[in-house]
Write a protein that holds these residues in place. Structure first.
Motif, PDB file in Angstrom:
ATOM      1  N   ASN A  41       0.876  -1.239   0.022  1.00 40.39           N
ATOM      2  CA  ASN A  41       0.198   0.015   0.187  1.00 40.39           C
ATOM      3  C   ASN A  41       0.980   1.153  -0.012  1.00 40.39           C
ATOM      4  N   ALA A  42       2.092   1.001  -0.395  1.00 42.03           N
ATOM      5  CA  ALA A  42       3.094   2.101  -0.179  1.00 42.03           C
ATOM      6  C   ALA A  42       3.508   2.427  -1.631  1.00 42.03           C
ATOM      7  N   GLY A  43       3.236   1.948  -2.779  1.00 39.71           N
ATOM      8  CA  GLY A  43       3.565   2.494  -4.035  1.00 39.71           C
ATOM      9  C   GLY A  43       4.961   1.766  -4.383  1.00 39.71           C
ATOM     10  N   GLU A  48       0.769  -9.464   9.050  1.00 34.39           N
ATOM     11  CA  GLU A  48      -0.312  -9.978   9.508  1.00 34.39           C
ATOM     12  C   GLU A  48      -0.565 -11.203   8.761  1.00 34.39           C
ATOM     13  N   GLY A  49      -0.472 -12.304   9.666  1.00 33.28           N
ATOM     14  CA  GLY A  49      -0.584 -13.672   9.066  1.00 33.28           C
ATOM     15  C   GLY A  49       0.859 -14.288   8.423  1.00 33.28           C
ATOM     16  N   ASP A  50       0.684 -14.190   7.311  1.00 35.41           N
ATOM     17  CA  ASP A  50       1.584 -14.827   6.302  1.00 35.41           C
ATOM     18  C   ASP A  50       2.113 -13.732   5.449  1.00 35.41           C
ATOM     19  N   TYR A  51       1.454 -12.680   5.477  1.00 33.87           N
ATOM     20  CA  TYR A  51       1.835 -11.545   4.560  1.00 33.87           C
ATOM     21  C   TYR A  51       2.536 -10.371   5.218  1.00 33.87           C
ATOM     22  N   LEU A  52       3.459 -10.092   4.321  1.00 35.41           N
ATOM     23  CA  LEU A  52       4.051  -8.772   4.436  1.00 35.41           C
ATOM     24  C   LEU A  52       3.311  -7.476   4.124  1.00 35.41           C
ATOM     25  N   HIS A  53       3.052  -6.816   5.206  1.00 35.99           N
ATOM     26  CA  HIS A  53       2.175  -5.464   4.625  1.00 35.99           C
ATOM     27  C   HIS A  53       3.461  -4.171   4.419  1.00 35.99           C
ATOM     28  N   ALA A  54       3.171  -3.319   3.539  1.00 32.24           N
ATOM     29  CA  ALA A  54       4.121  -2.139   3.510  1.00 32.24           C
ATOM     30  C   ALA A  54       2.722  -1.016   3.522  1.00 32.24           C
ATOM     31  N   ASP A  55       2.784   0.038   4.489  1.00 30.57           N
ATOM     32  CA  ASP A  55       1.874   0.913   4.632  1.00 30.57           C
ATOM     33  C   ASP A  55       2.323   2.325   4.892  1.00 30.57           C
ATOM     34  N   MET A  56       1.752   3.231   4.525  1.00 26.31           N
ATOM     35  CA  MET A  56       2.155   4.650   4.875  1.00 26.31           C
ATOM     36  C   MET A  56       1.588   5.014   5.940  1.00 26.31           C
ATOM     37  N   VAL A  57       2.579   5.578   6.962  1.00 27.88           N
ATOM     38  CA  VAL A  57       1.901   5.688   8.389  1.00 27.88           C
ATOM     39  C   VAL A  57       2.589   6.995   8.837  1.00 27.88           C
ATOM     40  N   ARG A  58       1.853   7.724   9.506  1.00 30.17           N
ATOM     41  CA  ARG A  58       2.425   8.979  10.228  1.00 30.17           C
ATOM     42  C   ARG A  58       3.605   8.572  11.371  1.00 30.17           C
ATOM     43  N   TRP A  59       4.570   9.414  11.240  1.00 28.98           N
ATOM     44  CA  TRP A  59       5.552   9.361  12.181  1.00 28.98           C
ATOM     45  C   TRP A  59       5.200   9.924  13.396  1.00 28.98           C
ATOM     46  N   GLY A  60       4.901   9.364  14.560  1.00 29.23           N
ATOM     47  CA  GLY A  60       4.544   9.965  15.847  1.00 29.23           C
ATOM     48  C   GLY A  60       3.089   9.390  16.097  1.00 29.23           C
ATOM     49  N   CYS A  63      15.020  -0.290  11.439  1.00 26.19           N
ATOM     50  CA  CYS A  63      14.651   0.246  12.534  1.00 26.19           C
ATOM     51  C   CYS A  63      13.542  -0.475  13.329  1.00 26.19           C
ATOM     52  N   ALA A  64      13.630  -0.971  14.720  1.00 25.74           N
ATOM     53  CA  ALA A  64      12.573  -1.501  15.253  1.00 25.74           C
ATOM     54  C   ALA A  64      11.629  -0.274  15.732  1.00 25.74           C
ATOM     55  N   ALA A  65      10.277  -0.418  15.148  1.00 24.30           N
ATOM     56  CA  ALA A  65       9.078   0.522  15.506  1.00 24.30           C
ATOM     57  C   ALA A  65       7.846  -0.512  16.187  1.00 24.30           C
ATOM     58  N   ILE A  66       7.196   0.213  16.530  1.00 29.54           N
ATOM     59  CA  ILE A  66       5.767  -0.076  17.245  1.00 29.54           C
ATOM     60  C   ILE A  66       4.846   0.787  16.612  1.00 29.54           C
ATOM     61  N   GLY A  67       3.576   0.493  16.499  1.00 29.00           N
ATOM     62  CA  GLY A  67       2.693   1.548  16.060  1.00 29.00           C
ATOM     63  C   GLY A  67       1.136   0.932  15.876  1.00 29.00           C
ATOM     64  N   GLN A  68       0.198   2.010  15.400  1.00 33.59           N
ATOM     65  CA  GLN A  68      -1.016   1.633  15.230  1.00 33.59           C
ATOM     66  C   GLN A  68      -1.047   2.006  13.760  1.00 33.59           C
ATOM     67  N   TYR A  69      -1.765   0.737  13.097  1.00 31.08           N
ATOM     68  CA  TYR A  69      -1.700   0.963  11.677  1.00 31.08           C
ATOM     69  C   TYR A  69      -2.830   0.149  10.978  1.00 31.08           C
ATOM     70  N   PRO A  70      -3.656   0.223   9.836  1.00 26.82           N
ATOM     71  CA  PRO A  70      -4.273  -0.513   9.371  1.00 26.82           C
ATOM     72  C   PRO A  70      -4.206  -1.804   9.020  1.00 26.82           C
ATOM     73  N   ASN A  71      -5.312  -2.619   9.200  1.00 32.20           N
ATOM     74  CA  ASN A  71      -4.778  -4.144   8.860  1.00 32.20           C
ATOM     75  C   ASN A  71      -6.133  -4.915   8.115  1.00 32.20           C
ATOM     76  N   ALA A  72      -6.225  -6.036   7.990  1.00 34.25           N
ATOM     77  CA  ALA A  72      -7.446  -6.770   7.202  1.00 34.25           C
ATOM     78  C   ALA A  72      -8.617  -6.237   7.620  1.00 34.25           C
ATOM     79  N   GLU A  73      -8.714  -6.106   9.237  1.00 40.31           N
ATOM     80  CA  GLU A  73      -9.857  -5.909   9.994  1.00 40.31           C
ATOM     81  C   GLU A  73     -10.159  -4.382  10.285  1.00 40.31           C
TER      82      GLU A  73
END
Length: 227
Positions: free
Chosen positions: A27-29, A50-62, A129-139
């Motif tokens: 989802n990042a182009g 997510e499960g067996d899939y690697l997701h690439a998303d654009m997410v706000r830093w912060g 870099c190790a990160a944690i966050g809140q981001y969209p997923n399948a649900e």
């Protein structure tokens, strides 16, 4: 970590650095990001699994929890507290990797203005870099509350002279384990506490003070300077 980085390669360059065989939900182009001087609140590409899939998303830093409306959203989380403090409790299980090309720090060298430095891997491979966050997923669809933070630790060696904190970064093998949703939380904590890459993997040099203005972009910001 002062809050400025470069993410100018494309998502497929970063996937190659991860050496991850999972199918990619992109989802990042497909084009290079060309963010040579990325700052907090910008949308940056992150990986999560997510499960067996690697997701690439654009997410706000912060990111900040919904109840912390009295403060700005932090961009970093200290490794010493991230696994157990209440502020990041909701997103600690949601591990991500942000792949970058370099980051910037500013050092006080006695002049009227601090001197910016660029820090990158000696082999110039992407930095995971190790990160944690809140981001969209399948649900869960995208939300205004989405965001991520980069986990930081104490600097060591000569890097301390530039800044006392730095991102926790992983080898590709450990980055893949970090992304694995089945990896126990206790194992994840030990990884960021004890298995980040060492200072010897990196090099740093002075760059032009133009990087201090976030409106300035372009490959010229990455050029070493003797000033």
């Amino acid at each position: 970590m002062c809050g400025r980085l470069s993410q100018y390669d494309g998502i497929h360059d970063f996937v190659a650095a991860l050496s991850m065989p999972n199918a990619l939900v992109n989802n990042a182009g497909d084009h290079p990001f060309e963010r040579y001087n990325a700052a907090p609140t910008m949308q940056l590409a992150i990986f999560h699994q997510e499960g067996d899939y690697l997701h690439a998303d654009m997410v706000r830093w912060g990111w900040r929890p919904h109840w912390a409306k009295d403060r700005a959203a932090p961009i970093n989380a200290r490794v010493e507290k991230v696994a157990h403090g209440p502020f990041f409790r909701a997103i600690w299980p949601h591990r991500a990797i942000i792949a970058i090309n370099n980051w910037f720090e500013w050092a006080d060298e006695g002049g009227p203005k601090k001197q910016p430095y660029l820090i990158r891997r000696r082999d110039q491979a992407p930095i995971l870099c190790a990160a944690i966050g809140q981001y969209p997923n399948a649900e869960i669809p995208p939300s205004e509350h989405d965001g991520f933070v980069i986990i930081t630790a104490d600097s060591a060696g000569g890097m301390v002279d530039i800044h006392d904190r730095r991102p926790v970064t992983f080898s590709p093998e450990l980055a893949r384990e970090w992304l694995d949703p089945d990896a126990p939380k206790e194992r994840a904590e030990q990884m960021v506490l004890n298995q980040g890459e060492q200072t010897e993997a990196f090099e740093w040099f002075r760059v032009d003070r133009a990087v201090g203005n976030v409106r300035n972009q372009g490959v010229g910001l990455l050029t070493p300077t003797g000033d």
